[in-house]
Scaffold this active site. Structure first.
Site, PDB file in Angstrom:
ATOM      1  N   LYS A 106      35.091 -86.129   6.493  1.00 10.66           N
ATOM      2  CA  LYS A 106      36.099 -86.362   5.452  1.00 10.66           C
ATOM      3  C   LYS A 106      35.379 -86.363   4.112  1.00 10.66           C
ATOM      4  O   LYS A 106      34.186 -86.683   4.042  1.00 10.66           O
ATOM      5  CB  LYS A 106      36.784 -87.720   5.659  1.00 10.66           C
ATOM      6  CG  LYS A 106      38.148 -87.793   5.039  1.00 10.66           C
ATOM      7  CD  LYS A 106      39.186 -87.127   5.924  1.00 10.66           C
ATOM      8  CE  LYS A 106      40.573 -87.206   5.357  1.00 10.66           C
ATOM      9  NZ  LYS A 106      41.573 -86.772   6.333  1.00 10.66           N
TER      10      LYS A 106
HETATM   11  P1  NAD Z   1      50.291 -86.180  -0.361  1.00 13.32           P
HETATM   12  O1  NAD Z   1      49.399 -86.425  -1.503  1.00 13.32           O
HETATM   13  O2  NAD Z   1      50.966 -84.867  -0.235  1.00 13.32           O
HETATM   14  O3  NAD Z   1      51.424 -87.321  -0.286  1.00 13.32           O
HETATM   15  C1  NAD Z   1      51.171 -88.682  -0.336  1.00 13.32           C
HETATM   16  C2  NAD Z   1      52.495 -89.367  -0.610  1.00 13.32           C
HETATM   17  O4  NAD Z   1      52.343 -90.777  -0.478  1.00 13.32           O
HETATM   18  C3  NAD Z   1      53.039 -89.129  -2.013  1.00 13.32           C
HETATM   19  O5  NAD Z   1      54.435 -88.922  -1.967  1.00 13.32           O
HETATM   20  C4  NAD Z   1      52.747 -90.448  -2.734  1.00 13.32           C
HETATM   21  O6  NAD Z   1      53.644 -90.704  -3.786  1.00 13.32           O
HETATM   22  C5  NAD Z   1      52.940 -91.413  -1.595  1.00 13.32           C
HETATM   23  N1  NAD Z   1      52.298 -92.695  -1.817  1.00 13.32           N
HETATM   24  C6  NAD Z   1      51.097 -92.976  -2.377  1.00 13.32           C
HETATM   25  N2  NAD Z   1      50.906 -94.308  -2.408  1.00 13.32           N
HETATM   26  C7  NAD Z   1      52.003 -94.869  -1.830  1.00 13.32           C
HETATM   27  C8  NAD Z   1      52.405 -96.179  -1.553  1.00 13.32           C
HETATM   28  N3  NAD Z   1      51.626 -97.217  -1.883  1.00 13.32           N
HETATM   29  N4  NAD Z   1      53.590 -96.378  -0.929  1.00 13.32           N
HETATM   30  C9  NAD Z   1      54.388 -95.331  -0.609  1.00 13.32           C
HETATM   31  N5  NAD Z   1      54.063 -94.078  -0.846  1.00 13.32           N
HETATM   32  C10 NAD Z   1      52.891 -93.846  -1.446  1.00 13.32           C
HETATM   33  O7  NAD Z   1      49.402 -86.490   0.942  1.00 13.32           O
HETATM   34  P2  NAD Z   1      49.640 -86.025   2.428  1.00 13.32           P
HETATM   35  O8  NAD Z   1      48.801 -84.827   2.685  1.00 13.32           O
HETATM   36  O9  NAD Z   1      51.093 -85.988   2.712  1.00 13.32           O
HETATM   37  O10 NAD Z   1      48.948 -87.228   3.223  1.00 13.32           O
HETATM   38  C11 NAD Z   1      49.661 -88.429   3.534  1.00 13.32           C
HETATM   39  C12 NAD Z   1      48.932 -89.135   4.677  1.00 13.32           C
HETATM   40  O11 NAD Z   1      48.886 -88.256   5.808  1.00 13.32           O
HETATM   41  C13 NAD Z   1      47.487 -89.528   4.398  1.00 13.32           C
HETATM   42  O12 NAD Z   1      47.188 -90.721   5.104  1.00 13.32           O
HETATM   43  C14 NAD Z   1      46.695 -88.378   5.007  1.00 13.32           C
HETATM   44  O13 NAD Z   1      45.377 -88.752   5.334  1.00 13.32           O
HETATM   45  C15 NAD Z   1      47.530 -88.110   6.234  1.00 13.32           C
HETATM   46  N6  NAD Z   1      47.365 -86.792   6.832  1.00 13.32           N
HETATM   47  C16 NAD Z   1      47.596 -85.647   6.124  1.00 13.32           C
HETATM   48  C17 NAD Z   1      47.452 -84.421   6.746  1.00 13.32           C
HETATM   49  C18 NAD Z   1      47.779 -83.125   6.041  1.00 13.32           C
HETATM   50  O14 NAD Z   1      47.799 -82.090   6.724  1.00 13.32           O
HETATM   51  N7  NAD Z   1      48.078 -83.132   4.757  1.00 13.32           N
HETATM   52  C19 NAD Z   1      47.032 -84.335   8.083  1.00 13.32           C
HETATM   53  C20 NAD Z   1      46.814 -85.528   8.785  1.00 13.32           C
HETATM   54  C21 NAD Z   1      46.997 -86.744   8.151  1.00 13.32           C
END
Ligand code: NAD
Length: 416
Positions: A106
């Protein structure tokens, strides 16, 4: 008492639980508890106003016994080496659970991307890539998007890596735009996996997915796409939130319209016809399926008791603490852990990488079929262990993932 957890203490506690259940010896536990390599870099850029700025970045490469390191890059003001280490460990177990030939890594940069211009983000991304150049690449370590990074970020990484190498290397990164070797279906893959896992769990509980009520915390790539996929499968999306606030409508929200509203206003908040809820309230709403898709440590021993969902499918990494896991298990809530539920993203990243290395381009139907197959297989593998061990799905998934990695390390032996 309120638990004092960081992402790393959660990851270490989970490893301890799995090591004990698997009866791993102490030395193997110690090997798995330490990342192979942690890099810290100072990412210097010239800002738009001509001033210089330095951001601290890192890349943690946990274990690569089963294949090249793989894992996302996060841009966030709270990024720390500890958090990134935890996320790298989860990547190692996740790749093993979904059975793809990768290890875990990561990366992150401590910055506030919301206050930076596109040009500043591009210069920071390119500088960070150049600092990591010798340690990443298609056969070493393959980054992907995570919180506040996207396909454009991946395009800058690919271009910087390719320019330094001297020829185009699409396989050095995944989650790219389709025009430069990205895979069909990658953008929605994590979310499709989250919903497929919830669907499989619903089947086991004798619940119908159609008509099930769903609440989604975090309306970014994972949360928004999960809401849309669940809606398209007939679920009723009753709540959604982002960092600016949450919305609730017991009669159902149209996630496509919520997306349009967020694009226009920057947040889901104040969506027409909805009541506002806080992120904390959203987690405790009466619903069938809860999808945490924001950040770590959201479901803890202070709110787990108030959760009313029947199924929790973790889109985010590390949203639930170990104490909350125990409480939810006692309440018979089926929790589908991150290393299973959100592994669709890395599985499709693997498909993208295979397409890049073989110079192929698969159809979205092909990609989604292969993804569903991998997700259902991983779900069943984990479920079988949970039945045999009489454990929750997290413990079962950890046993599967950690067990496969430990087996690979044992088989390879330690050089020299
Ligand atoms: P992103 O940046 O696209 O979205 C994150 C979202 O969370 C945004 O809408 C933001 O406003 C919101 N957010 C931030 N702080 C917050 C809070 N305190 N309360 C509520 N909402 C909040 O990111 P993403 O890629 O969607 O990732 C989200 C999660 O999924 C992370 O934990 C990431 O590690 C995990 N993840 C992502 C992927 C991927 O393919 N993008 C894969 C596996 C896991």
């Amino acid at each position: 008492m309120v638990e004092k957890h960081t992402a790393l203490t959660v990851a270490q506690e989970q490893l301890k639980i799995a090591s004990e259940k698997l009866k791993l010896d102490r030395s193997m536990h110690a090997l798995l508890a330490h990342p192979k390599r942690s890099l810290i870099v100072s990412v210097a850029i010239t800002k738009d106003n001509g001033e210089k700025a330095v951001y601290t970045g890192c890349r943690v490469q946990h274990w690569d016994a089963r294949g090249p390191f793989k894992g996302g890059i996060r841009y966030h003001p709270n990024v720390t080496l500890d958090e990134v280490t935890a996320l790298s460990m989860w990547m190692t177990w996740k790749c093993a659970v979904v059975n793809i030939p990768y290890g875990g890594a990561k990366g992150g940069i401590c910055c506030n991307p919301k206050e930076m211009s596109k040009g500043e983000l591009e210069r920071m991304t390119r500088r960070y890539t150049s600092l990591l150049y010798e340690f990443i690449g298609p056969y070493r370590d393959v980054p992907a998007p995570d919180v506040y990074t996207d396909s454009q970020t991946m395009a800058w990484i690919m271009d910087t890596y390719s320019q330094i190498t001297g020829y185009s290397v699409p396989g050095c990164v995944t989650g790219k735009p389709i025009s430069i070797g990205g895979s069909e279906g990658r953008e929605q893959a994590t979310s499709l996996g989250v919903v497929v896992c919830a669907r499989e769990a619903a089947k086991l509980l004798g619940m119908k997915l159609k008509g099930s009520t769903v609440a989604v915390q975090g309306y970014g790539n994972v949360g928004m796409n999960a809401a849309k996929i669940a809606y398209d499968m007939g679920c009723k999306i009753i709540a959604a939130s982002d960092s600016m606030g949450g919305i609730y409508n017991p009669n159902g929200l149209n996630p496509y319209e919520v997306q349009e509203h967020k694009t226009k206003t920057g947040s889901v908040a104040k969506f027409k016809g909805s009541k506002s809820v806080t992120n904390e309230e959203l987690l405790e709403l009466k619903c069938d399926i809860l999808i945490p898709a924001a950040l770590e440590n959201q479901i803890t021993n202070t709110n787990a008791d108030g959760i009313k969902a029947k199924i929790i499918s973790e889109g985010a990494n590390g949203p639930t603490t170990p104490e909350a896991d125990r409480i939810l298990h006692e309440k018979d809530i089926v929790l589908l852990p991150d290393i299973l539920a959100n592994s669709g993203g890395v599985a499709t990243s693997y498909f993208e990488w295979v397409q890049n290395l073989t110079r192929e381009h698969w159809t979205v139907e092909d990609v989604n079929r292969k993804l569903e197959d991998k997700m259902v297989r991983a779900f069943n593998d984990v479920h079988k262990i949970s039945v045999k061990e009489k454990s929750d799905m997290r413990t079962a998934a950890l046993m599967l993932g950690v067990g496969r990695v430990a087996e690979a390390i044992k088989t390879l032996g330690l050089w020299p």
